[in-house]
Design a protein around this motif. Structure first.
Motif, short mmCIF file in Angstrom:
data_model
loop_
_atom_site.label_atom_id
_atom_site.label_comp_id
_atom_site.label_asym_id
_atom_site.label_seq_id
_atom_site.Cartn_x
_atom_site.Cartn_y
_atom_site.Cartn_z
N TYR A 1 0.59 -1.35 0.31
CA TYR A 1 0.05 -0.61 0.48
C TYR A 1 0.60 0.87 -0.21
N LYS B 1 -0.31 5.08 0.57
CA LYS B 1 -1.28 5.09 1.83
C LYS B 1 -0.35 5.98 2.72
N GLU C 1 -10.77 -5.26 -2.29
CA GLU C 1 -10.30 -3.81 -1.10
C GLU C 1 -11.53 -3.22 -1.47
N LEU D 1 -7.61 -4.92 2.67
CA LEU D 1 -6.43 -4.30 3.73
C LEU D 1 -7.72 -4.08 4.86
#
Ligand SMILES: [Fe+2]
Ligand SMILES: [Fe+2]
Length: 212
Positions: free
Chosen positions: A62, A65, A117, A121
């Protein structure tokens, strides 16, 4: 070595953890723990490595993020620091660090992680929150049943696991995209309660008690 004890603030953080979990560890597990100390310490060392590894794998997956990257990079470092502390305890107690099968716990919690998703996550972060909370609860109980030096050791680790629990939960809320995390969290908390309280084949850090 570890974070200083912040007294009242740490007590509140630990109380939050106990509120969050669906059940306390059965007394039988804490009664059995001292007789399996070597195995528990080795398993604990493995859990700290695993915790660092899980955080690292999220850093790879990720990269878009920033808050996740900042939070979990620091968390991974703390888990590796914990690993070093437990490894030092193994050495000081002259315990051979042998390979050990993991308990059923983490695999069973992760089995419910959804593929799509943002849930892949979010579910992974929620598993992180539950594992950190349960670890914190076990540290607290172990502090009361182990020899004094190890009791102090576990008391010192409590606060950081309580903080990791909060961080995982906060990230799960943030990345749920307005969706509710409540149903998935309830399922995980029920699963955790079942896994830590039903009889297990081997005593491990996150196992159920051995059958009596
Ligand atoms: Fe840790
Ligand atoms: Fe942790």
């Amino acid at each position: 070595v570890t974070a200083p004890n912040n007294g009242a603030a740490d007590d509140v953080a630990v109380a939050d953890v106990l509120d969050f979990l669906a059940c306390r560890t059965p007394a039988a597990w804490f009664e059995q723990a001292p007789a399996h100390l070597d195995v528990l310490l080795i398993d604990h060392a493995n859990c700290e490595k695993k915790a660092a590894g899980t955080a690292l794998s999220l850093l790879y997956r990720y990269v878009d993020k920033p808050e996740l990257l900042r939070t979990l990079s620091r968390l991974a470092r703390e888990e590796l620091r914990h690993f070093e502390l437990v490894e030092a305890v193994l050495r000081a107690r002259e315990i051979d660090y042998v390979h050990l099968s993991p308990s059923r716990y983490a695999g069973a919690l992760r089995a419910g992680i959804r593929d799509r998703e943002p849930w892949r996550l979010v579910d992974t972060l929620l598993v992180g929150a539950v594992v950190e909370a349960r670890s914190c609860e076990r540290f607290l109980g172990l502090a009361g049943v182990l020899p004094a030096d190890l009791g102090r050791f576990y008391t010192r680790l409590l606060a950081s696991e309580a903080r990791h629990f909060r961080q995982y939960l906060g990230l799960a809320e943030r990345y749920a995209d307005g969706g509710s995390i409540a149903p998935a969290l309830q399922r995980l908390l029920q699963k955790d309660a079942e896994l830590v309280s039903t009889p297990d084949v081997e005593l491990r850090f996150h196992s159920g008690p051995l059958p009596v």
